[in-house]
Scaffold this motif. Structure first.
Motif, PDB file in Angstrom:
ATOM      1  N   LYS A 194       0.828  -1.198   0.000  1.00 59.96           N
ATOM      2  CA  LYS A 194       0.000   0.000   0.000  1.00 59.96           C
ATOM      3  C   LYS A 194       0.871   1.261   0.000  1.00 59.96           C
ATOM      4  O   LYS A 194       0.401   2.344  -0.358  1.00 59.96           O
ATOM      5  N   SER A 195       2.102   1.111   0.419  1.00 55.47           N
ATOM      6  CA  SER A 195       3.041   2.238   0.437  1.00 55.47           C
ATOM      7  C   SER A 195       3.585   2.474  -0.969  1.00 55.47           C
ATOM      8  O   SER A 195       4.124   1.567  -1.606  1.00 55.47           O
ATOM      9  N   TYR A 196       3.448   3.699  -1.457  1.00 49.84           N
ATOM     10  CA  TYR A 196       3.922   4.056  -2.796  1.00 49.84           C
ATOM     11  C   TYR A 196       5.426   3.821  -2.922  1.00 49.84           C
ATOM     12  O   TYR A 196       5.897   3.245  -3.901  1.00 49.84           O
ATOM     13  N   GLU A 197       6.188   4.249  -1.930  1.00 49.78           N
ATOM     14  CA  GLU A 197       7.638   4.097  -1.975  1.00 49.78           C
ATOM     15  C   GLU A 197       8.035   2.623  -1.992  1.00 49.78           C
ATOM     16  O   GLU A 197       8.976   2.229  -2.683  1.00 49.78           O
ATOM     17  N   PHE A 198       7.320   1.807  -1.226  1.00 54.99           N
ATOM     18  CA  PHE A 198       7.632   0.384  -1.177  1.00 54.99           C
ATOM     19  C   PHE A 198       7.389  -0.269  -2.532  1.00 54.99           C
ATOM     20  O   PHE A 198       8.177  -1.090  -2.990  1.00 54.99           O
ATOM     21  N   VAL A 199       6.293   0.116  -3.205  1.00 56.16           N
ATOM     22  CA  VAL A 199       5.963  -0.459  -4.509  1.00 56.16           C
ATOM     23  C   VAL A 199       7.009  -0.085  -5.555  1.00 56.16           C
ATOM     24  O   VAL A 199       7.554  -0.943  -6.256  1.00 56.16           O
ATOM     25  N   ILE A 220      17.121   0.120   0.640  1.00 57.32           N
ATOM     26  CA  ILE A 220      17.063   1.019   1.797  1.00 57.32           C
ATOM     27  C   ILE A 220      15.765   1.820   1.779  1.00 57.32           C
ATOM     28  O   ILE A 220      15.090   1.974   2.798  1.00 57.32           O
ATOM     29  N   LEU A 221      15.361   2.319   0.609  1.00 52.92           N
ATOM     30  CA  LEU A 221      14.123   3.081   0.501  1.00 52.92           C
ATOM     31  C   LEU A 221      12.922   2.236   0.908  1.00 52.92           C
ATOM     32  O   LEU A 221      12.006   2.720   1.584  1.00 52.92           O
ATOM     33  N   ALA A 222      12.919   0.966   0.511  1.00 53.79           N
ATOM     34  CA  ALA A 222      11.798   0.085   0.819  1.00 53.79           C
ATOM     35  C   ALA A 222      11.670  -0.173   2.312  1.00 53.79           C
ATOM     36  O   ALA A 222      10.555  -0.317   2.835  1.00 53.79           O
ATOM     37  N   LEU A 223      12.796  -0.227   3.027  1.00 58.13           N
ATOM     38  CA  LEU A 223      12.783  -0.671   4.420  1.00 58.13           C
ATOM     39  C   LEU A 223      13.012   0.432   5.445  1.00 58.13           C
ATOM     40  O   LEU A 223      12.881   0.189   6.641  1.00 58.13           O
TER      41      LEU A 223
END
Length: 523
Positions: free
Chosen positions: A277-282, A396-399
């Motif tokens: 659901k997180s844009y950055e994670f996707v 790093i961005l994902a986590l």
């Protein structure tokens, strides 16, 4: 917790992950010696790698979930203990069947260590500090596969194949001692016990991922029934093999069922798909998937070219030495990325990494059958930096916003999906290489046939025929690889396009940073 203590924890995780990453390539150079020593045919010997990969895929999915429920310190330590023990058992294996079994157990332990190690390393650090901590962990993980062929080649040339497994034992023991001594006490057991164990989710996710990964690995495996006098190496199963589609269909159904259960019915799923659901994670994971496919192309094609295609073939040690510039650039790129990420964010770094990929792959699309390792050094430097900058940044961005149980599950989700796309990339690239090599061989065959008289051409034992066949195969395979490198260059351009969707870096909130650090220290 002091800054020194944080970095000791990250170093402990890195030491634990190093032998796992090393084992990915150090075993590859020993496959032929193992096959000869244990008198195993090609169909059986392939399972030394397949069993490890499948077991790794099964466990990497579950590691974050199990670590949250039973404690990351004890689970990480368990993984190290199993890895060291199974490495010893692999060296002592009396036959190939026992070796395959021990490799499967070794793969399970590797699947435990990869996501849990990353979570352990990042947990003590604030969001702004995590890039530097990750660089400490990622550097040995990315460097180990590069030095694996060098170490493996030296060991095989001077000792025996068993020694490539013995080398893991002291590394695992060192990691185990450091984990016991320096990792903080587990915190998540009581919280995790509030919800029931997700047995069905475990079965669906594990079965689905293993089926899908095995399907794609099967595409590029050699069909033992295809070996003939004229084709002693045999042909790959390819996409026309029925079992591939059966496994893909079954795996897809299991994963769909798991997704429905995880999103609608489970309070504590094995893999938390709600993270998407997180844009950055996707976006970061999308780039990570493309990057892993591109990186696999490099790590697979270059060693294969130098050892099996180039004339004359290079040894495993010389091939490893040729890859040293790429390994060094990987570490340098990691250090630079860790310094720049907090300042400029992910987008400029991924754009730069994609540009390095594009330039490097495009230049590698001009190989000849006599290209030497030194001819590739500069382009491998660019590609090594591209790998580390891109992969490091998006993970790093994902986590970076996750903590505790969410960090454990997020790390497992990143690693498991990356593994699936790595398997997809493996299957696609191997089949494309086989297809393009066959195409170019057909075009070159008439040209080479003119060099032989019809009588000579019918004698496969004639040295002239054998030499020309070797030249034909080398030229055709080189042309096929050039086609693949050109495709990877265009794929890298798409990586840069996707990078434009990454969020811009916001100015650091110093107040929030101080509060977050105070919270960590108080904890």
């Amino acid at each position: 917790m002091t800054k020194k203590q944080k970095y000791v924890i990250a170093l402990t995780a890195a030491i634990g992950l190093f032998p796992v990453a090393l084992d990915l390539t150090i075993v590859n150079v020993a496959i032929i010696p193992i096959s000869k020593a244990l008198k195993a045919d090609i169909n059986t010997i392939q399972w030394i790698s397949i069993a490890y990969i499948l077991a790794n895929a099964a466990m990497v999915t579950l590691a974050g979930y199990l670590g949250s429920r039973f404690g990351v310190k004890r689970f990480f330590s368990l993984g190290l203990a199993i890895f060291g023990l199974c490495s010893l058992l692999c060296a002592l294996a009396p036959d190939v069947n026992w070796l395959i079994a021990f490799r499967a157990l070794q793969g399970i332990s590797g699947g435990i260590l990869l996501p849990i190690g990353m979570a352990i390393a990042l947990e003590p650090f604030s969001k702004e500090e995590r890039s530097k901590a990750a660089a400490l962990v990622f550097s040995p993980v990315l460097l180990a596969p590069v030095i694996g062929p060098i170490v493996g080649g030296l060991i095989i040339d001077n000792l025996n194949w068993q020694s490539i497994f013995y080398v893991n034992v002291p590394l695992a023991l060192l990691g185990l001692i450091m984990a016991w001594r320096f990792l903080p006490r587990d915190k998540f057991e009581e919280e995790a016990q509030k919800s029931g164990f997700d047995y069905l989710g475990l079965l669906l996710s594990t079965g689905g991922i293993v089926a899908v990964v095995y399907a794609f690995k099967l595409v590029s495996q050699t069909d033992p029934d295809s070996k003939t006098t004229l084709n002693p190496q045999g042909s790959i199963y390819g996409w026309g093999y029925g079992l591939v589609w059966v496994l893909l269909g079954l795996g897809s159904l299991l994963l769909i069922a798991f997704a429905i259960k995880a999103l609608r019915f489970s309070k504590d799923p094995v893999l938390d798909l709600r993270l998407f659901k997180s844009y950055e994670f996707v976006v970061s994971n999308l780039i990570n998937w493309v990057s892993s496919t591109v990186s696999f192309g490099l790590l697979f094609l270059i060693p294969d070219f130098l050892q099996a295609v180039r004339l004359p073939n290079m040894s495993a040690v010389d091939t490893g030495l040729a890859l040293v510039p790429m390994g060094l650039a990987t570490v340098v790129g990691m250090i630079l990325g860790s310094r720049l990420y907090p300042l400029i964010g992910a987008r400029p770094l991924v754009l730069a990494g994609g540009a390095l990929f594009t330039i490097g792959f495009w230049q590698l699309s001009n190989l000849t059958p006599t290209t030497s390792g030194s001819d590739l050094w500069f382009w491998l430097l660019l590609l090594g930096a591209g790998i580390s900058v891109t992969s490091f940044t998006v993970q790093i961005l994902a986590l970076e916003k996750l903590n505790g149980e969410a960090l454990n599950k997020g790390s497992s989700l990143v690693q498991s999906t990356k593994l699936i796309f790595g398997a997809v990339g493996s299957a696609v690239l191997v089949t494309l290489l086989y297809q393009q090599t066959t195409f170019h061989a057909g075009q070159l065959q008439a040209q080479y046939a003119q060099k032989l008289s019809s009588g000579t051409a019918l004698d496969p034992g004639n040295p002239q025929v054998q030499a020309l066949k070797q030249q034909l195969l080398a030229q055709a395979t080189t042309s096929g690889m050039n086609d693949l490198f050109a495709i990877l260059a265009f794929t890298s351009v798409s990586l840069m396009v996707i990078a434009l969707a990454l969020p811009r870096r916001k100015p650091l909130d110093k107040t929030a940073e101080v509060e977050e650090r105070d919270h960590i220290i108080a904890a």
